[in-house]
Design an enzyme around this catalytic site. Structure first.
Site, PDB file in Angstrom:
ATOM      1  CD  GLU A 102      43.133  43.068  50.605  1.00 48.31           C
ATOM      2  OE1 GLU A 102      42.858  44.146  50.012  1.00 48.31           O
ATOM      3  OE2 GLU A 102      43.766  42.246  50.175  1.00 48.31           O
ATOM      4  CG  ASP A 106      39.445  34.547  47.383  1.00 51.90           C
ATOM      5  OD1 ASP A 106      38.821  33.448  47.665  1.00 51.90           O
ATOM      6  OD2 ASP A 106      39.433  34.810  46.212  1.00 51.90           O
ATOM      7  CG  PHE A 155      34.710  37.012  41.019  1.00 52.31           C
ATOM      8  CD1 PHE A 155      35.874  37.094  41.271  1.00 52.31           C
ATOM      9  CD2 PHE A 155      34.378  38.108  39.946  1.00 52.31           C
ATOM     10  CE1 PHE A 155      36.762  37.988  41.066  1.00 52.31           C
ATOM     11  CE2 PHE A 155      35.144  39.156  39.664  1.00 52.31           C
ATOM     12  CZ  PHE A 155      36.434  39.049  40.115  1.00 52.31           C
TER      13      PHE A 155
END
Ligand code: IMP
Length: 178
Positions: A102, A106, A155
């Site tokens: 992956e 998160d 982010f």
């Protein structure tokens, strides 16, 4: 500080391609050590993990295979709990050693869904390898076995990670300027 604009958002340089390479090598070294003689199947999660999976696989020196699954959970810069499976697992995983690859974990919801799906297929063992891990955002209790980099809850884009479909092609990783 180098800045880039991805659509309407501005990002600043966060992790260089050299640091990325060292982190990928660290994950590959651990997999080479742990999966000797086990012929693992890498199961990469599209779209984001395609660059990490490609670099990782080329640093793995033991025999291994790769396949892909695809989920969608992100909307803009927010993770959502609404996870859609777009391409499922079609391999026979019975008795196989599986390494889920992956780009970033998160909240952990996407990975949890895949772990549940894979468990039903009776593999010999399942490990999780993620390039970036955001511990402050993680809401689950399963273990992440191989982590390239642990990062704050910001982010990011680049190295396969996108904002609204863009920014995946950046060779370095950038974080959002708040
Ligand atoms: P989770 O289900 O909340 O763990 O989200 C996992 C997915 O959300 C990842 O596979 C990414 O595609 C996406 N994602 C999470 N954080 C970021 C980020 O900082 N930038 C870009 N995509 C992200």
């Amino acid at each position: 500080m180098t800045k880039v604009q991805v659509r309407e958002l501005v990002f600043e340089k966060f992790i260089s391609r050299e640091e990325i390479d060292v982190a990928v090598q660290k994950v590959a070294d651990a997999i080479n050590r742990d999966f000797e003689g086990k012929n693992p199947l890498l199961l990469a999660i599209l779209n984001g993990a395609f660059i990490f999976a490609s670099d990782l696989m080329r640093k793995i020196t033991i025999p291994c295979e790769i396949s892909f699954v695809k989920f969608a959970s992100y909307s803009g810069t927010q993770s959502t709990s609404n996870i859609k499976e777009l391409i499922g697992v079609d391999e026979d995983l019975k008795g196989r050693y599986v390494i889920i690859v992956e780009d970033i974990v998160d909240t952990g919801l996407t990975m949890e869904k895949l772990l549940q799906d894979i468990d039903l297929k009776k593999p010999a063992g399942v490990k999780v390898a993620c390039f970036c891990f955001k511990p402050e955002a993680f809401q689950k209790d399963y273990s992440i076995d191989y982590i390239g980099l642990t990062i704050p809850n910001d982010f990011i884009v680049g190295y396969g990670l996108d904002y609204d479909g863009y920014g995946r092609n950046l060779p370095d990783i950038y974080k959002i300027v708040k």
